[in-house]
Design a protein around this motif. Structure first.
Motif, mmCIF file in Angstrom:
data_model
loop_
_atom_site.group_PDB
_atom_site.id
_atom_site.type_symbol
_atom_site.label_atom_id
_atom_site.label_comp_id
_atom_site.label_asym_id
_atom_site.label_seq_id
_atom_site.Cartn_x
_atom_site.Cartn_y
_atom_site.Cartn_z
ATOM 1 N N PHE A 17 0.848 -1.195 0.000
ATOM 2 C CA PHE A 17 0.000 0.000 0.000
ATOM 3 C C PHE A 17 0.878 1.237 0.000
ATOM 4 O O PHE A 17 1.871 1.313 0.716
ATOM 5 C CB PHE A 17 -0.902 0.016 1.241
ATOM 6 N N ARG A 18 0.501 2.217 -0.832
ATOM 7 C CA ARG A 18 1.195 3.510 -0.850
ATOM 8 C C ARG A 18 0.154 4.608 -0.932
ATOM 9 O O ARG A 18 -0.916 4.429 -1.525
ATOM 10 C CB ARG A 18 2.145 3.607 -2.032
ATOM 11 N N GLU A 19 0.491 5.737 -0.330
ATOM 12 C CA GLU A 19 -0.399 6.886 -0.350
ATOM 13 C C GLU A 19 0.375 8.090 -0.856
ATOM 14 O O GLU A 19 1.513 8.304 -0.453
ATOM 15 C CB GLU A 19 -0.931 7.141 1.064
ATOM 16 N N PHE A 20 -0.257 8.855 -1.746
ATOM 17 C CA PHE A 20 0.391 10.005 -2.355
ATOM 18 C C PHE A 20 -0.400 11.256 -1.997
ATOM 19 O O PHE A 20 -1.612 11.298 -2.222
ATOM 20 C CB PHE A 20 0.461 9.837 -3.877
ATOM 21 N N PRO A 21 0.275 12.285 -1.451
ATOM 22 C CA PRO A 21 -0.428 13.512 -1.057
ATOM 23 C C PRO A 21 -1.151 14.128 -2.242
ATOM 24 O O PRO A 21 -0.677 14.081 -3.373
ATOM 25 C CB PRO A 21 0.688 14.437 -0.576
ATOM 26 N N GLY A 22 -2.306 14.710 -1.953
ATOM 27 C CA GLY A 22 -3.101 15.326 -3.002
ATOM 28 C C GLY A 22 -3.265 16.818 -2.824
ATOM 29 O O GLY A 22 -4.258 17.372 -3.271
ATOM 30 N N GLY A 23 -2.315 17.456 -2.114
ATOM 31 C CA GLY A 23 -2.453 18.892 -1.861
ATOM 32 C C GLY A 23 -3.636 19.125 -0.943
ATOM 33 O O GLY A 23 -3.716 18.561 0.135
ATOM 34 N N ASN A 24 -4.594 19.911 -1.401
ATOM 35 C CA ASN A 24 -5.803 20.170 -0.616
ATOM 36 C C ASN A 24 -6.837 19.066 -0.779
ATOM 37 O O ASN A 24 -7.815 19.017 -0.050
ATOM 38 C CB ASN A 24 -6.427 21.515 -1.017
ATOM 39 N N ARG A 29 -4.587 6.764 -3.203
ATOM 40 C CA ARG A 29 -4.174 5.526 -2.535
ATOM 41 C C ARG A 29 -4.000 4.417 -3.570
ATOM 42 O O ARG A 29 -4.861 4.210 -4.413
ATOM 43 C CB ARG A 29 -5.206 5.139 -1.496
ATOM 44 N N LEU A 30 -2.876 3.704 -3.450
ATOM 45 C CA LEU A 30 -2.510 2.668 -4.406
ATOM 46 C C LEU A 30 -2.286 1.347 -3.691
ATOM 47 O O LEU A 30 -1.584 1.288 -2.673
ATOM 48 C CB LEU A 30 -1.223 3.071 -5.129
ATOM 49 N N LEU A 31 -2.879 0.292 -4.221
ATOM 50 C CA LEU A 31 -2.631 -1.062 -3.742
ATOM 51 C C LEU A 31 -1.942 -1.816 -4.868
ATOM 52 O O LEU A 31 -2.445 -1.833 -6.005
ATOM 53 C CB LEU A 31 -3.948 -1.762 -3.386
ATOM 54 N N ARG A 32 -0.784 -2.397 -4.576
ATOM 55 C CA ARG A 32 -0.047 -3.183 -5.575
ATOM 56 C C ARG A 32 -0.035 -4.645 -5.166
ATOM 57 O O ARG A 32 0.253 -4.979 -4.021
ATOM 58 C CB ARG A 32 1.398 -2.694 -5.673
ATOM 59 N N LEU A 33 -0.304 -5.497 -6.149
ATOM 60 C CA LEU A 33 -0.263 -6.944 -5.960
ATOM 61 C C LEU A 33 0.638 -7.543 -7.035
ATOM 62 O O LEU A 33 0.707 -7.023 -8.149
ATOM 63 C CB LEU A 33 -1.664 -7.558 -6.115
ATOM 64 N N ARG A 62 -9.803 4.654 -2.981
ATOM 65 C CA ARG A 62 -9.753 5.285 -1.658
ATOM 66 C C ARG A 62 -9.711 4.274 -0.520
ATOM 67 O O ARG A 62 -9.256 4.575 0.573
ATOM 68 C CB ARG A 62 -10.927 6.248 -1.482
ATOM 69 N N ASP A 63 -10.186 3.036 -0.745
ATOM 70 C CA ASP A 63 -10.175 1.996 0.287
ATOM 71 C C ASP A 63 -8.948 1.093 0.209
ATOM 72 O O ASP A 63 -8.908 0.045 0.854
ATOM 73 C CB ASP A 63 -11.438 1.139 0.184
ATOM 74 N N ALA A 64 -7.953 1.470 -0.566
ATOM 75 C CA ALA A 64 -6.776 0.618 -0.782
ATOM 76 C C ALA A 64 -6.077 0.241 0.525
ATOM 77 O O ALA A 64 -5.604 -0.880 0.674
ATOM 78 C CB ALA A 64 -5.787 1.298 -1.727
ATOM 79 N N GLU A 65 -6.005 1.151 1.472
ATOM 80 C CA GLU A 65 -5.325 0.841 2.738
ATOM 81 C C GLU A 65 -6.048 -0.277 3.483
ATOM 82 O O GLU A 65 -5.430 -1.194 4.006
ATOM 83 C CB GLU A 65 -5.236 2.085 3.614
ATOM 84 N N HIS A 66 -7.362 -0.242 3.507
ATOM 85 C CA HIS A 66 -8.149 -1.299 4.162
ATOM 86 C C HIS A 66 -7.969 -2.633 3.437
ATOM 87 O O HIS A 66 -7.846 -3.680 4.055
ATOM 88 C CB HIS A 66 -9.626 -0.913 4.188
#
Length: 131
Positions: A17-24, A29-33, A62-66
């Motif tokens: 799992f990776r998360e990239f800031p979106g400014g405001n 959110r990215l899930l890699r398999l 948006r639910d990639a972390e879960h």
């Protein structure tokens, strides 16, 4: 270049799992398999894999972390999305080309599952269709 893709395979390692800031805005959110898409061919003794391959699968959601804890190594999945050519340079600055799958959906197939537990539906959650 991209091509529509539908394939069935097994997850080969823990999801990332990776998360990239979106400014405001909300972060992306990215899930890699890492999935092995096999090619089972019937034989007199069962099945034999002929021509399977490994491919990285990326799912932006948006639910990639879960979902990181939901998708597990060894799990059988059905992936729908598109195949994308990915060009990059290795550590020695050699140009490399690979293909990855940008998934729209990743369905869990019921092989080797012991149980499934559903959470209570949130009334204001648009990501879950009406029942």
């Amino acid at each position: 270049m991209s091509t529509h893709f539908v394939g069935e395979g097994n997850i080969g390692s823990a999801s990332e799992f990776r998360e990239f800031p979106g400014g405001n805005d909300e972060p992306r959110r990215l899930l890699r398999l890492n999935v092995y898409f096999d090619n089972p061919v019937p034989t007199k003794d069962g099945y034999e894999d002929r021509g399977g391959y490994w491919a990285p699968v990326e799912l932006w959601h948006r639910d990639a972390e879960h979902w990181k804890t939901l998708y597990q190594k060894g799990m059988r999945v059905l992936v729908e999305g598109r195949t994308v050519r990915d060009e990059w340079e290795d550590a020695d600055e050699n140009e490399r080309v690979t293909f990855k799958i940008e998934a729209r959906r990743i369905g869990i197939l019921p092989y080797r599952l012991e149980a499934v537990t559903l959470i209570q539906k949130q009334a204001s959650d648009p990501s879950h269709p009406a029942e």
